[in-house]
Design an enzyme around this catalytic site. Structure first.
Site, PDB file in Angstrom:
ATOM      1  CG  ASP A 206      -0.359  -0.062   2.525  1.00 21.81           C
ATOM      2  OD1 ASP A 206       0.878  -0.201   2.611  1.00 21.81           O
ATOM      3  OD2 ASP A 206      -1.104   0.038   3.532  1.00 21.81           O
ATOM      4  CB  SER A 207       4.582   1.701  -0.095  1.00 22.88           C
ATOM      5  OG  SER A 207       4.789   0.561  -0.907  1.00 22.88           O
TER       6      SER A 207
ATOM      7  CG  ASP B  47       0.385  -4.199   1.899  1.00 21.58           C
ATOM      8  OD1 ASP B  47       0.604  -5.202   2.601  1.00 21.58           O
ATOM      9  OD2 ASP B  47       1.153  -3.210   1.859  1.00 21.58           O
TER      10      ASP B  47
ATOM     11  CE  LYS C 181       3.211  -6.032   3.659  1.00 18.81           C
ATOM     12  NZ  LYS C 181       2.690  -4.905   4.432  1.00 18.81           N
TER      13      LYS C 181
ATOM     14  CD  GLU D 262       0.548  -1.558   8.082  1.00 17.37           C
ATOM     15  OE1 GLU D 262       0.237  -0.840   9.060  1.00 17.37           O
ATOM     16  OE2 GLU D 262       1.019  -1.098   7.031  1.00 17.37           O
TER      17      GLU D 262
ATOM     18  CD  GLU E 294       8.069  -0.604   7.351  1.00 26.73           C
ATOM     19  OE1 GLU E 294       7.070  -1.261   6.991  1.00 26.73           O
ATOM     20  OE2 GLU E 294       8.327   0.541   6.903  1.00 26.73           O
TER      21      GLU E 294
HETATM   22  O1  KIV Z   1       3.571  -1.142   1.625  1.00 22.78           O
HETATM   23  C1  KIV Z   1       4.728  -1.587   1.525  1.00 22.78           C
HETATM   24  O2  KIV Z   1       5.460  -1.320   0.562  1.00 22.78           O
HETATM   25  C2  KIV Z   1       5.217  -2.426   2.609  1.00 22.78           C
HETATM   26  C3  KIV Z   1       6.665  -2.782   2.601  1.00 22.78           C
HETATM   27  C4  KIV Z   1       7.473  -1.596   2.902  1.00 22.78           C
HETATM   28  C5  KIV Z   1       6.975  -3.910   3.495  1.00 22.78           C
HETATM   29  O3  KIV Z   1       4.486  -2.804   3.465  1.00 22.78           O
END
Ligand code: KIV
Length: 274
Positions: A49-50, A88, A118, A120, A187
């Site tokens: 989600d970055s 994510d 994924k 959090e 992280e």
């Molecule tokens: O959103 C993302 O890119 C991440 C990574 C930095 C692990 O969660």
């Protein structure tokens, strides 16, 4: 042809078997051409989600929607045929209940074809991981600095300063692993915390701003390729794309202004006129 491609794709059990063995190479990807470029060299591509910050210019990941994740997940799946692709679950799409997480994960997996999701770490997270994995959804956890908690934390802050915080991170990682996650991203933690998590868990840890002792590493691809001027301490710049782009566009601008581009070779000539 497509059956052959699927056969060759790295699977969730392949990643689990790498624990304590061969290091797991991971990067983020958000678009088809970049996924295609990275695919032969990495084991796992994360549609993180970055994407909100890196591609859409948002100040944090909080504004990222499920639709954005699906659009970028589909693009990455079109580009990658070998790496395991993980997408994510964005902020607000899974925290309320295991049912909510299940609905979001199923939608993302069905609409993108990705292999895993994924999420959090948050209170109640282990129950959600158990619920999803019990229904055929591979889950990767994420502990330590969790960017979706940026407002609670007052910024993107390194975690594990106090003994209480260290113990909490290790406990969360253990709970997520015991609930059935196949790997955990660690992280932004102090090195010894990442070492302890890696020692304690029987599933792979994927570090970012953590420790080389993790079973694998991940970076945001645009950071490591040098697309941004300022990057966190833990990023190693393996490229200088920003400088390359600036130099190329400067030359292009000069050529357009000087009428040097396009040349007649770069223009279409009508054959009847010679
Ligand atoms: O959103 C993302 O890119 C991440 C990574 C930095 C692990 O969660």
């Amino acid at each position: 042809m497509s059956a052959q491609r699927e056969f060759k794709r790295i699977t969730v059990p392949d990643i689990v078997r790498r624990k304590g063995q061969e290091k797991i190479v991971c990067l983020t990807a958000y678009t088809a051409p970049i996924a295609e470029l990275l695919d032969p060299m990495v084991d796992l591509l994360l549609v993180g989600d970055s994407v909100g910050m890196v591609i859409h210019g948002l100040p944090s990941t909080l504004g990222v929607s499920v639709e954005m994740m699906i659009m970028h997940g589909q693009a990455v799946m079109r580009g990658a045929s070998r790496a395991l692709v993980v997408v994510d679950l964005p902020f607000g799409s899974y925290e309320r209940s295991a049912d909510q997480a299940y609905d979001t994960a199923v939608r993302i997996m069905q609409e993108t074809g990705c292999q895993a999701v994924k999420l959090e770490s948050n209170p109640g997270c282990a129950r959600t991981v158990e619920f999803l994995t019990g229904r055929g959804i591979p889950v990767m956890g994420h502990v330590g600095l969790t960017p979706q908690s940026v407002n609670l934390d007052g910024g993107f802050k390194t975690k594990g300063r106090s003994a209480v915080e260290r113990a909490r991170i290790v406990k969360e990682a253990e709970e997520i692993a015991n609930a059935g996650a196949f790997a955990v991203v660690v992280e932004g933690v102090f090195e010894d915390v990442a070492e302890e998590v890696t020692r304690t868990l029987s599933i792979p840890t994927i570090g970012i701003g953590a420790s080389s002792s993790c079973d694998g590493q991940i970076l945001v691809v645009d950071d490591m390729l040098g697309l941004f001027e300022r990057v966190p301490k833990f990023v190693r710049r393996y490229g200088a794309l920003r400088e390359h782009i600036e130099a190329a566009v400067k030359r292009y601008s000069q050529d357009v202004k000087g009428s040097v581009f396009p040349s007649s070779d770069e223009c279409y000539q009508c054959e009847s006129q010679g």
